[in-house]
Write an enzyme that holds these catalytic residues in place. Structure first.
Site, PDB file in Angstrom:
ATOM      1  N   GLU A 151       0.817  -1.215   0.000  1.00 34.62           N
ATOM      2  CA  GLU A 151       0.000   0.000   0.000  1.00 34.62           C
ATOM      3  C   GLU A 151       0.854   1.270   0.000  1.00 34.62           C
ATOM      4  O   GLU A 151       0.806   2.090   0.920  1.00 34.62           O
ATOM      5  CB  GLU A 151      -0.960   0.011   1.193  1.00 34.62           C
ATOM      6  CG  GLU A 151      -1.989  -1.096   1.162  1.00 34.62           C
ATOM      7  CD  GLU A 151      -2.950  -1.052   2.335  1.00 34.62           C
ATOM      8  OE1 GLU A 151      -4.079  -1.564   2.198  1.00 34.62           O
ATOM      9  OE2 GLU A 151      -2.585  -0.495   3.397  1.00 34.62           O
ATOM     10  N   GLU A 311      -6.793  -7.889  -0.659  1.00 36.45           N
ATOM     11  CA  GLU A 311      -7.242  -7.837   0.733  1.00 36.45           C
ATOM     12  C   GLU A 311      -8.714  -7.450   0.805  1.00 36.45           C
ATOM     13  O   GLU A 311      -9.183  -6.599   0.049  1.00 36.45           O
ATOM     14  CB  GLU A 311      -6.452  -6.797   1.542  1.00 36.45           C
ATOM     15  CG  GLU A 311      -5.004  -7.114   1.801  1.00 36.45           C
ATOM     16  CD  GLU A 311      -4.340  -6.053   2.676  1.00 36.45           C
ATOM     17  OE1 GLU A 311      -5.063  -5.328   3.411  1.00 36.45           O
ATOM     18  OE2 GLU A 311      -3.101  -5.931   2.628  1.00 36.45           O
TER      19      GLU A 311
END
Length: 683
Positions: A151, A311
């Protein structure tokens, strides 16, 4: 295919962090994962400190044991490089690695997004670690993909970034004269005479706080810095990517994106990634359309038909203000919604719930209780079993879209940097208005960028197209001229790619296509509104009202109030074989649904299926196989009339055309369209 070669099913799994647990728990994890039908784990996401305890010392013993364990148990691996969080010793010995905030405050070690992307130390050590990992594990044939960092995000305003920014500007614009032109530095006497006179746009220079957010006095400089910072982080990704490819050239490499994450231009990032993966965490208040829009966006940014859902939570997040549980069936529903919009793998954060720090209450397949009879585990195992049965039935399936929504990253940044006309203008809101109408009508849509081709679409929607980059108007002009329907909105066609206003009246280079010119924009404060009538019904006109003149277009609706009463608000202009619509204000969802229903009838764009409100119908097509997903986002039972012959892929039930299919609350049907031969008499 996202996850490399020889993958013949939807991979199912998630982030697994065994290094956080004693080895005696690992075997139990293997048993539980097998019971949940998990087939892939993401390993090594945050292990940099453990892997590299000092400058030139690397320790792979624990990771070696983990890799052997998961291979013995038949698990595929998405191998992370661990560079999402640097070690404490590195911050102490190499302070250039630490970020500086926009107020000039130098960060200390801590947190996660805390590495300066232009730090020579960070770039050196991150790339070196990625290479060492790839070299060490190159012979593990169960590595399905590599996962760089985690991320990527945040910004830095340090001296290294300032020097790198000056070099970036010199390469981009070549001369100081051109720099001064594109930044309009004659305004407020900002003229530069040398590259090193350019300072970073932050709270020490061009930025200020107003209305609770950071604003800028020189939009062009800020826009360019955002481009530079996104590219700086992308360069860090590329350094690791290149090191991995030296040792494992045939294994695909990705990093997990975060949907519509404004600081990073994912439309540029996707070009450098072997496949797109992203982390989906819808808020409890998000609508099904908002979640679907992010999936469609992720599917579209690389012009691929699929992505990996890297995710999602199996149950609950822990970082939202109110962390509401997913209701029974909701995890399955959201997983299949991702699949319906292009996901070729379904993964969770996390496999086992951690016991400490800021994510100890974030959901997991294996809860703190460590049991296999919890509601979440049972639901997870049931979904895993279904995916195993489905195999590759919709793997790599494409979405047959005839409608596209144009989303441009620079436009987003520039519009919301703008000093006026209204702080209420929000690009995502405008895009969501139209996408929601398309979604609720069950019309498949792609979300594309300004660089993509428009040729395959019947309808192109470009909400709040404030920035018209060089050549974009010609692409739109060609699209409409060939017979396409183009829709844009208030405050469009205003500026070029440097955020300089296009002279000659709004909407700039789009005037001839739209057949109008806009003289003024009336910014209405929150709570105030005008109104207009469309097809006999009154709708609100909010936020901004464009005051326009017709230059060939026809008015479909006019304002009902104020001094601009009876002037056009919605227009249509015939252009070549097609037409262009302009909606000069923001209205409500009821209007957008009615308006888009008419547009699709005019364009001949087919709906996937007519369903009750809250029931989504989405299609993936693979070869000659058409898979229909019916997803009931409502809590109560709903019924759908079949428009064709279908077969339920999970239980074999057949539904002839005209039959009624019932879906319980938050239920899903996965159907294959049946093509039956008809007996034709021989003449």
């Amino acid at each position: 295919m996202a996850y490399g070669k020889n993958i013949n099913k939807i991979l199912y799994g998630g982030d697994y962090n065994p290094e956080q647990w004693p080895p005696e728990i690992w075997q139990e994890d293997m048993r539980l994962m097998k019971k949940a039908h998990i087939s892939i784990v993401t390993l090594n996401t945050f292990s940099w400190a453990a892997l590299q305890p000092s400058e030139d010392v690397y320790c792979f013993d624990t990771l070696d044991r983990i890799m052997e364990l998961v291979k013995e148990n038949g698990l595929k691996v998405c191998m992370a490089t661990s560079t999402g969080a640097h070690p404490a010793w590195m911050a102490k010995r190499h302070p250039d690695i630490l970020r500086t905030e926009s107020d000039g405050k130098k960060r200390r070690f801590g947190g996660r997004h805390n590495s300066c992307p232009n730090s020579p130390s960070y770039r050196h050590y991150a790339a070196k670690l990625a290479g060492k990992l790839a070299e060490r594990y190159r012979d593990f044939d169960n590595i399905a993909a590599w996962h760089v960092s985690n991320e990527f995000g945040g910004e830095c305003y340090c001296e290294n970034c300032e020097k790198a920014f000056q070099a970036w500007l010199k390469e981009r614009f070549g001369t100081i004269a051109e720099l001064n032109r594109v930044f309009d530095t004659s305004f407020w006497g900002h003229t530069f005479y040398d590259w090193d006179e350019v300072v970073l746009p932050d709270l020490r220079s061009e930025h200020f706080i107003a209305d609770g957010r950071e604003r800028t006095m020189f939009q062009g400089i800020t826009l360019e810095y955002r481009r530079f910072m996104s590219q700086s982080m992308l360069d860090c990704f590329r350094l690791e990517y290149q090191e991995i490819k030296k040792f494992m050239p045939d294994v695909p490499v990705t990093t997990n994106l975060m949907g519509f994450y404004k600081p990073l231009n994912y439309q540029k990032w996707a070009k450098e990634m072997d496949f797109v993966s992203w982390d989906s965490y819808p808020a409890p208040s998000d609508t099904p359309a908002q979640t679907a829009m992010q999936h469609d966006f992720m599917r579209g940014i690389k012009n691929q038909e699929s992505f990996v859902l890297m995710e999602q939570t199996p149950s609950v997040t822990n970082w939202q203000p109110y962390n509401k549980l997913k209701r029974p069936g909701q995890m399955r529903l959201l997983s299949y919604q991702a699949a319906a919009h292009g996901a070729d793998a379904i993964q969770f954060f996390q496999i086992r719930r951690s016991v400490g720090a800021c994510e100890k209450f974030h959901g997991a397949v294996i809860d703190h209780a460590g049991r296999d009879d919890t509601r979440v585990f049972r639901e997870t195992a049931a979904l895993g079993e279904e995916l195993e049965r489905l195999g590759d039935v919709f793997l790599e399936g494409r979405t047959p879209a005839e409608t596209a929504v144009l989303f441009d990253w620079d436009n987003w940044q520039a519009l919301e940097n703008s000093a006026g006309p209204s702080i209420l203008m929000n690009y995502m809101d405008a895009v969501t208005d139209y996408y929601t109408a398309v979604f609720e009508l069950n019309v498949p849509a792609d979300i594309i960028g300004a660089d993509d081709t428009f040729d395959s679409y019947k309808v192109l929607i470009a909400p709040l197209l404030y920035m018209t980059k060089a050549g974009l108007d010609d692409k739109i002009r060609s699209f409409v001229n060939r017979g396409g329907i183009f829709i844009t909105t208030y405050f469009s066609g205003i500026a070029d790619e440097h955020d300089l206003v296009i002279p000659g009246g709004y909407p700039g280079n789009l005037k001839d296509i739209l057949g109008i010119w806009v003289e003024e924009n009336d910014a209405l404060p929150e709570g105030e509104e005008n109104c207009f009538i469309y097809k006999g019904k009154m709708y609100p006109a909010r936020i901004l009202c464009d005051l326009m003149h017709l230059q060939g277009a026809q008015a479909l609706s006019v304002y009902e109030e104020d001094f601009y009463q009876n002037t056009p608000v919605i227009t249509k202009n015939q252009y070549g074989k097609g037409c262009a619509y302009y909606v000069g204000t923001r209205s409500n969802q009821e209007f957008y649904s009615s308006f888009m229903e008419d547009i699709f009838k005019e364009a001949g764009a087919a709906k996937t299926m007519v369903t009750p409100k809250g029931v989504e119908a989405a299609v993936r097509v693979k070869d000659d196989r058409e898979i229909l997903f019916l997803l009931n986002h409502n809590a109560g039972k709903e019924s759908v009339v079949m428009n064709h012959d279908y077969m339920d892929l999970l239980n074999g039930t057949e539904y002839p055309a005209g039959a009624l299919a019932e879906l319980n609350g938050r239920d899903v049907l996965i159907l294959q369209k049946l093509f039956r031969l008809t007996n034709i008499p021989i003449v």
